[in-house]
Design a protein around this motif. Sequence first.
Motif, PDB file in Angstrom:
ATOM      1  N   GLU A  34      -5.685   7.708   6.332  1.00 24.10           N
ATOM      2  CA  GLU A  34      -4.754   7.106   7.283  1.00 24.10           C
ATOM      3  C   GLU A  34      -5.386   5.892   7.972  1.00 24.10           C
ATOM      4  N   ILE A  35      -4.584   4.877   8.222  1.00 20.11           N
ATOM      5  CA  ILE A  35      -5.042   3.732   9.014  1.00 20.11           C
ATOM      6  C   ILE A  35      -4.347   3.811  10.366  1.00 20.11           C
ATOM      7  N   ARG A  74       0.850  -1.188   0.000  1.00 20.13           N
ATOM      8  CA  ARG A  74       0.000   0.000   0.000  1.00 20.13           C
ATOM      9  C   ARG A  74       0.880   1.230   0.000  1.00 20.13           C
ATOM     10  N   GLU A  75       0.470   2.246  -0.764  1.00 22.25           N
ATOM     11  CA  GLU A  75       1.148   3.542  -0.755  1.00 22.25           C
ATOM     12  C   GLU A  75       0.280   4.508   0.023  1.00 22.25           C
ATOM     13  N   PRO A  76       0.603   4.822   1.252  1.00 20.80           N
ATOM     14  CA  PRO A  76      -0.277   5.711   2.010  1.00 20.80           C
ATOM     15  C   PRO A  76      -0.305   7.116   1.412  1.00 20.80           C
ATOM     16  N   ALA A  77      -1.518   7.688   1.305  1.00 17.14           N
ATOM     17  CA  ALA A  77      -1.667   9.081   0.875  1.00 17.14           C
ATOM     18  C   ALA A  77      -2.480   9.776   1.954  1.00 17.14           C
ATOM     19  N   ILE A  78      -1.772  10.371   2.903  1.00 16.55           N
ATOM     20  CA  ILE A  78      -2.456  10.877   4.086  1.00 16.55           C
ATOM     21  C   ILE A  78      -2.783  12.349   3.925  1.00 16.55           C
ATOM     22  N   GLY A  79      -4.047  12.684   4.179  1.00 15.50           N
ATOM     23  CA  GLY A  79      -4.515  14.045   3.995  1.00 15.50           C
ATOM     24  C   GLY A  79      -4.732  14.774   5.299  1.00 15.50           C
ATOM     25  N   ALA A  80      -5.742  15.636   5.304  1.00  9.44           N
ATOM     26  CA  ALA A  80      -6.005  16.505   6.453  1.00  9.44           C
ATOM     27  C   ALA A  80      -6.648  15.717   7.590  1.00  9.44           C
ATOM     28  N   ALA A  91      -8.666 -15.157   3.880  1.00  5.24           N
ATOM     29  CA  ALA A  91      -9.695 -14.126   4.013  1.00  5.24           C
ATOM     30  C   ALA A  91      -9.117 -12.893   4.705  1.00  5.24           C
ATOM     31  N   LYS A  92      -8.159 -13.113   5.612  1.00  6.11           N
ATOM     32  CA  LYS A  92      -7.514 -11.975   6.268  1.00  6.11           C
ATOM     33  C   LYS A  92      -6.866 -11.066   5.230  1.00  6.11           C
ATOM     34  N   TYR A  93      -6.149 -11.676   4.326  1.00  5.11           N
ATOM     35  CA  TYR A  93      -5.454 -10.901   3.298  1.00  5.11           C
ATOM     36  C   TYR A  93      -6.454 -10.064   2.503  1.00  5.11           C
ATOM     37  N   GLU A  94      -7.591 -10.684   2.174  1.00  2.10           N
ATOM     38  CA  GLU A  94      -8.620  -9.952   1.435  1.00  2.10           C
ATOM     39  C   GLU A  94      -9.147  -8.773   2.246  1.00  2.10           C
ATOM     40  N   ILE A  95      -9.351  -9.014   3.533  1.00  2.00           N
ATOM     41  CA  ILE A  95      -9.885  -7.943   4.381  1.00  2.00           C
ATOM     42  C   ILE A  95      -8.873  -6.803   4.500  1.00  2.00           C
ATOM     43  N   TYR A  96      -7.580  -7.150   4.604  1.00  2.43           N
ATOM     44  CA  TYR A  96      -6.563  -6.086   4.624  1.00  2.43           C
ATOM     45  C   TYR A  96      -6.635  -5.280   3.332  1.00  2.43           C
ATOM     46  N   GLY A  97      -6.858  -5.981   2.213  1.00  3.90           N
ATOM     47  CA  GLY A  97      -6.971  -5.290   0.927  1.00  3.90           C
ATOM     48  C   GLY A  97      -8.135  -4.305   0.935  1.00  3.90           C
ATOM     49  N   ILE A  98      -9.273  -4.739   1.525  1.00  4.62           N
ATOM     50  CA  ILE A  98     -10.447  -3.860   1.598  1.00  4.62           C
ATOM     51  C   ILE A  98     -10.126  -2.643   2.461  1.00  4.62           C
ATOM     52  N   ILE A  99      -9.432  -2.873   3.574  1.00  4.21           N
ATOM     53  CA  ILE A  99      -9.078  -1.764   4.463  1.00  4.21           C
ATOM     54  C   ILE A  99      -8.174  -0.773   3.718  1.00  4.21           C
ATOM     55  N   ASN A 100      -7.191  -1.285   2.993  1.00  3.29           N
ATOM     56  CA  ASN A 100      -6.299  -0.411   2.213  1.00  3.29           C
ATOM     57  C   ASN A 100      -7.083   0.416   1.213  1.00  3.29           C
ATOM     58  N   GLU A 101      -8.027  -0.254   0.547  1.00  2.39           N
ATOM     59  CA  GLU A 101      -8.849   0.409  -0.458  1.00  2.39           C
ATOM     60  C   GLU A 101      -9.646   1.562   0.164  1.00  2.39           C
ATOM     61  N   LEU A 102     -10.190   1.316   1.370  1.00  4.89           N
ATOM     62  CA  LEU A 102     -10.957   2.354   2.055  1.00  4.89           C
ATOM     63  C   LEU A 102     -10.079   3.566   2.350  1.00  4.89           C
ATOM     64  N   ALA A 103      -8.858   3.287   2.819  1.00  5.59           N
ATOM     65  CA  ALA A 103      -7.933   4.381   3.114  1.00  5.59           C
ATOM     66  C   ALA A 103      -7.585   5.126   1.829  1.00  5.59           C
ATOM     67  N   ALA A 104      -7.400   4.367   0.746  1.00  4.18           N
ATOM     68  CA  ALA A 104      -7.058   5.001  -0.524  1.00  4.18           C
ATOM     69  C   ALA A 104      -8.166   5.933  -0.997  1.00  4.18           C
ATOM     70  N   GLN A 105      -9.408   5.641  -0.588  1.00  6.45           N
ATOM     71  CA  GLN A 105     -10.529   6.521  -0.939  1.00  6.45           C
ATOM     72  C   GLN A 105     -10.579   7.761  -0.051  1.00  6.45           C
ATOM     73  N   GLY A 106      -9.629   7.890   0.852  1.00  6.88           N
ATOM     74  CA  GLY A 106      -9.560   9.083   1.685  1.00  6.88           C
ATOM     75  C   GLY A 106     -10.332   8.976   2.978  1.00  6.88           C
ATOM     76  N   LYS A 107     -10.765   7.784   3.337  1.00 12.78           N
ATOM     77  CA  LYS A 107     -11.490   7.635   4.597  1.00 12.78           C
ATOM     78  C   LYS A 107     -10.493   7.509   5.746  1.00 12.78           C
ATOM     79  N   ALA A 108     -10.937   7.912   6.914  1.00 11.70           N
ATOM     80  CA  ALA A 108     -10.119   7.737   8.108  1.00 11.70           C
ATOM     81  C   ALA A 108     -10.474   6.385   8.699  1.00 11.70           C
ATOM     82  N   VAL A 109      -9.475   5.520   8.854  1.00  8.20           N
ATOM     83  CA  VAL A 109      -9.759   4.159   9.299  1.00  8.20           C
ATOM     84  C   VAL A 109      -9.074   3.895  10.641  1.00  8.20           C
ATOM     85  N   ILE A 110      -9.843   3.387  11.584  1.00 11.08           N
ATOM     86  CA  ILE A 110      -9.284   2.980  12.877  1.00 11.08           C
ATOM     87  C   ILE A 110      -9.393   1.468  12.963  1.00 11.08           C
ATOM     88  N   VAL A 111      -8.284   0.804  13.278  1.00  9.39           N
ATOM     89  CA  VAL A 111      -8.306  -0.647  13.427  1.00  9.39           C
ATOM     90  C   VAL A 111      -7.927  -0.991  14.857  1.00  9.39           C
TER      91      VAL A 111
END
Lengths: 405, 510
Positions: B292-293, B254-260, B444-464
């Motif tokens: 950001e995650i 994942r390439e993090p793109a962290i915003g405001a 399935a874990k790997y897939e879920i990590y992929g979904i989490i990355n995708e959410l962050a890439a959309q600019g959402k703030a993710v807390i795990v």
Amino acid sequence: MTTTTPASKAPTEPPVRRRIPKLSINLRQYGIVAALAVIVILFQILTDGRLLLPGNVNNLIQQNAYVLILAIGMVIVIIAGHIDLSVGSVVAMVGAVAAISMNNWGLPWWGAVIVSLLVGAAVGAWQGYWVAFVGIPAFIVTLAGMLIFRGLTLVLLTGGTISGLPAEFTAIGAGWLPSYLGELGGRDVLTLALGILTAVALIVFQLRNRATLARLDLPREPAASMWTKNGIAAIAIIWFAWLLSDYSGTPIILIVLAALILIYNFVLNRTVFGRHVYAMGGNLFAAVMSGVKTKWVNFYIFVNMGVLAGLAGVVSTARAGGAVASAGQNYELDAIAAVFIGGAAVQGGVGTVVGAVVGGLVMGVLNMGLSILSVDAAWQMTIKGLVLLLAVAFDIFNKRRAGGR
Amino acid sequence: MEHSIILRMNNIVKDFNGVKALDGVSLEVTRGQVHGICGENGAGKSTLMKVLSGVYPVGSFDGSIEFEDHEVAYKSINDSEHDGIVIIHQELALSPYLSIAENIFLGNENATRGVIDWNKTNREAALLLARVGLDENPATKILELGVGKQQLVEIAKALSKRVKLLILDEPTAALNDEDSAHLLGLIDHLRTQGITCIIISHKLKEIKRIADTVTVIRDGKTIETIDMNGPDATEAHIIRAMVGRDLNNLFPPREPAIGAEVLRVENWTVHHPVDVARKVVDGASFTVNAGEIVGFAGLMGAGRTELAMSLFGHSYGTNISGQVYKDGKEIQMRTVGEAIEHGFAYATEDRKRYGLNLIGDITVNVSAAALAKLAKYGVIDRHREYKVADSYRQKMNIKAPSVGSITGKLSGGNQQKVVLSKWIFSGPDVLILDEPTRGIDVGAKYEIYGIINELAAQGKAVIVISSELPELIGICDRIYAISEGKLTGEVAKADASQETLMHYMTAGKD
């Protein structure tokens, strides 16, 4: 019936590959309809054809209208995971209020109906408050309500009865639509016309629904299955109208019932409110965590039950022609039995309006068939109890076999 | 006899539907010693104790158990108790409305022909209470006692069964310092009376103080047995043994793109809903940025879930105070409905209990949190609902024949994808994912990590929130450590190691 919520029914009908699991669902969903058919045929044979005499079919509707109305409210209460034991007492109290409002206050029949529904709503709001906002289990609140409203009925009627109600009022429970279209060979044309119209409307509605599904490229039920199902239903409706037309025509209460079934089926299947009821019964915690305002939903469920109990009070008072303090005795048990025979689950989350109504009809046909056979009232009660037990046991065996939860 | 072995567990293997919870654990406990067992959450400690005590009957696992030099085959917990092995679980198993004496002898009543001899019961209970140092009337009801005293009643109950091997699972997790000290003193005292003790604890200071020997378990395997009088008896050594595993390519790139900044929480304090004086979350302040995650690491009971649930529409706790800012503006979220309106989503830790309508199908679950989006005048557009659900089924790769499938019958991984679909469809800006991969297989874990990355890439703030430190280090940009309700550390990805995190996570613990 745990394997389907109505929400998933029509639009998500299976593509071909799902045919096998779907068959077992169908069996359970239509099992109760099949059971009704079996019971009708059984009694038709046992009574030498007297069960389906036009007069008896008419009475089946008019005598059981109250159970069907109560069952519609009760199924919502039970899907949400509650119970309402007070409806019999509410029926009696509302009947008393209706009679007093006409005979003592001089209200017209429609005024009495409005007052009755308002009293029902107030009772529902009272019980809903304790259940939803104070958090007392519905079993307790409505058990208390059963005593409270029966007591208030006795107070209102001071032990006596009120009879001599206006004819317009009693027509609600015991009257028929006027023969606007005249008669043909001794049969009421309006009733026949309504029957045919309903059957046609059913088919048209189904076809339009199919067309919408096709346009949106959504999976559809196989055509053969749809035509069989709706064909049988349409024929049954017309035959039913044929029988009624030979008696006194269309009971007014049948129109009311049909409207209630359509409305509540729509509410449970198609509205956000209905979905929230199923969600709460399925998993209350998950519903809370998904933002469902569970307290308010519970409150409105009881207000609705109150209004329908008020309506049942109007109907049974109208049919009886007067208010008595002992009215509505055991009605709550009839309604609860109808709901469970109709496939609702004790732990909530499962149930349908149509199932509850068919369950009510099963009880009604049993009552009538056993009465025609002059079976002793004590044995009638025993048999009804066994039927309830067997219906629920059958459902549980079914679930075990299906390997469900 | 002084140093004989009382218990030997040899090469225990236990799997649940193909997932190995124990993968060849061996354990030797010396008579008369206190034996500590350490390991991360999910390492297999509790499973091992359930195997020992017969909760998992013989035949449901592989390997052998020898107790007092005899091979044993327990079919139930009654069998092991008969031999003098008593386990005291983290969640105490006392009946609150019965008295101390009744609880001590529950299932083991002093009775002749079914009639209880109350004088004998109370007299013996009083003696047992004296042995554990609890100064209470045996007739007192359990609900009148605090957790610490209840713990002592449990031990008295164990003593009444002539216990030889006492197993304590996280005995001090819910105790305050004073009660903990008393309990440790009691364990010391029992040791002098010849009772062998196994103690499972996260609190390493405690282990160091009380244990003679420590066995470390990781990923269902015995890693090391440490003599606590030897040179390896340091907390650092134990921590390394607990967490030291290799990080392979378990996480999608994942390439993090962290915003405001999207979310800022200040001074968030939450009190326990019943024990209102207790602070479950204590002055927590943190921020999460767009894209950001952010991870929250904490041991069980540290307050992670309570923090998340209290933020999400005050779903947990009382006397909640503190400020929440979203996009710089202060907001109030007093109900779950308000939280969803403010663009928050919370995928719960226990998805079966709090996340899904298990008797409902995929469609009704996916739409559950955002029905308003699909409805007009309160009437649901079921055709659109179906299409939405089906699109998520395909996008998230939910393995089910159709969206009409009942969620209760799906696997854990697919259930979790349904939960995630539900919250993604609600269109949140802030997603809180509580143990998103618990009980899920590696693929399935790997897939879920992929979904989490995708959410962050959309600019959402993710807390795990996660108990698995490698998971947090693998997917998060920043990790907060939480211990006893306080945020005890903040670690950037570059500096994150399991040792540092574990250090913060156990900070303030004695």
